[in-house]
Design a protein around this motif. Structure first.
Motif, PDB file in Angstrom:
ATOM      1  N   TYR A   1       8.696  -0.174  53.968  1.00 27.96           N
ATOM      2  CA  TYR A   1       8.382  -1.299  54.845  1.00 27.96           C
ATOM      3  C   TYR A   1       9.515  -1.919  55.218  1.00 27.96           C
TER       4      TYR A   1
ATOM      5  N   PHE B   1      10.795  -4.375  56.809  1.00 27.15           N
ATOM      6  CA  PHE B   1      10.714  -5.859  57.303  1.00 27.15           C
ATOM      7  C   PHE B   1      11.396  -6.611  56.253  1.00 27.15           C
TER       8      PHE B   1
ATOM      9  N   GLN C   1       7.549  -8.899  49.662  1.00 28.07           N
ATOM     10  CA  GLN C   1       7.882  -8.030  51.023  1.00 28.07           C
ATOM     11  C   GLN C   1       6.941  -8.346  51.832  1.00 28.07           C
ATOM     12  N   SER C   2       7.308  -8.561  53.018  1.00 31.39           N
ATOM     13  CA  SER C   2       6.576  -9.127  54.252  1.00 31.39           C
ATOM     14  C   SER C   2       6.064  -7.800  55.106  1.00 31.39           C
ATOM     15  N   ASN C   3       4.999  -8.155  55.748  1.00 37.47           N
ATOM     16  CA  ASN C   3       4.257  -7.060  56.786  1.00 37.47           C
ATOM     17  C   ASN C   3       4.013  -6.184  55.568  1.00 37.47           C
ATOM     18  N   ALA C   4       3.453  -6.192  54.449  1.00 36.74           N
ATOM     19  CA  ALA C   4       3.020  -5.198  53.530  1.00 36.74           C
ATOM     20  C   ALA C   4       1.920  -5.632  53.026  1.00 36.74           C
ATOM     21  N   ASP C   5       1.090  -4.760  52.823  1.00 39.68           N
ATOM     22  CA  ASP C   5      -0.355  -4.717  52.168  1.00 39.68           C
ATOM     23  C   ASP C   5       0.016  -5.148  50.417  1.00 39.68           C
TER      24      ASP C   5
ATOM     25  N   ASP D   1       0.046 -11.924  50.710  1.00 39.28           N
ATOM     26  CA  ASP D   1       0.694 -11.422  52.238  1.00 39.28           C
ATOM     27  C   ASP D   1       1.439 -12.417  52.889  1.00 39.28           C
ATOM     28  N   TRP D   2       2.601 -12.047  53.532  1.00 44.28           N
ATOM     29  CA  TRP D   2       3.312 -13.009  54.344  1.00 44.28           C
ATOM     30  C   TRP D   2       3.882 -12.235  55.496  1.00 44.28           C
ATOM     31  N   THR D   3       4.528 -13.062  56.552  1.00 41.82           N
ATOM     32  CA  THR D   3       5.206 -12.459  57.766  1.00 41.82           C
ATOM     33  C   THR D   3       6.550 -13.215  57.406  1.00 41.82           C
TER      34      THR D   3
END
Length: 263
Positions: free
Chosen positions: A126, A128, A143-147, A165-167
């Motif tokens: 990941y 990101f 961990q961003s941008n991950a399921d 989840d987060w960006t």
């Protein structure tokens, strides 16, 4: 207890931009003097450079665009200033310590080595913005941008994305040079910063030297210096610089060094 952040964390993006500019300085000048500060976030960047190198601003802009993500709407203000003439004289004839400083190199613990390994494993999957904490009882993965559900399956013993989840990245956060020294140095201590500076600066060379000596000896290493010193830890300052340069070269340059710091 230790925290690591990965190379896509906004603060590390700032460190990487600064490191890439120092790499460019060494390509353009045999013995550059440079200090770089970077602030980035929300589609805007600000870079201040003090140097004896004659840069083309377009080259700096290309570095910023490459590392910051290449968004056309991202703007960057670039300011380049000459190094102070009085400070320049300190290094005009020989390598002498470029600043005052206090330094403590510490051997890495098994816990710190393990988290560094985990952080790299996750980042490979990941790539990101992410941050990770490990102590005697908890592994925390943000961990961003991950399921989040998949990450929990991959690391069932960890607390994963406690808020879901987060960006991340510079769209939602700001980054600044040398703001994640705990992630870069573990228990080692510095009065300055590792990134965005040439090797005449003790903040870079003596920190690297103290860290490497601590790993070699397995002992705490305490050092201090004053601007203009010709010798540190019983070694000529140019030898300290040489040792640090060999380390920087071994990891692929200042930009690569900025990705993860010293471990």
């Amino acid at each position: 207890m230790i925290e690591k952040v990965n190379p896509s964390h906004p603060d590390k993006i700032a460190d990487r931009i600064a490191g890439a500019i120092v790499d460019l300085a060494y390509r353009l000048h045999e013995n550059p003097k440079i200090a770089v500060e970077v602030l980035i976030g929300h589609e805007y960047g600000h870079i201040i450079i003090e140097t004896n190198v004659d840069f083309d601003k377009e080259d700096i802009a290309m570095i910023f665009e490459r590392i910051a993500g290449g968004k056309k709407e991202t703007r960057c203000d670039i300011r380049i200033y000459p190094q102070d003439t009085h400070l320049a004289k300190n290094q005009s004839k020989e390598f002498r310590c470029g600043d005052n400083g206090i330094f403590k190199g510490m051997p890495l613990t098994d816990e710190q080595k393990e988290l560094s390994k985990i952080a790299r494993e996750i980042y490979n999957k990941y790539p990101f913005d992410g941050k990770y904490i490990l102590d005697e009882t908890r592994l925390i993965i943000c961990q961003s941008n991950a399921d989040t559900k998949i990450l929990k399956q991959e690391y069932p013993y960890a607390e994963v994305n406690p808020l879901g989840d987060w960006t991340g990245g510079t769209d939602v956060d700001t980054g600044a040079t040398n703001r994640k020294l705990g992630s870069d140095m573990a228990d080692s201590v510095t009065g300055g910063g590792l990134h965005g500076k040439d090797l005449s600066k003790a903040d870079v060379s003596v920190n690297i030297y103290a860290f490497l000596k601590a790993q070699e000896t397995g002992k705490e290493i305490k050092l201090c210096c004053a601007i203009g010193d010709r010798e540190i830890d019983g070694k000529p300052y140019d030898e300290i610089v040489r040792i640090a340069k060999e380390y920087i070269d071994s990891v692929g340059g200042f930009e690569k060094f900025a990705e993860w710091g010293l471990f």
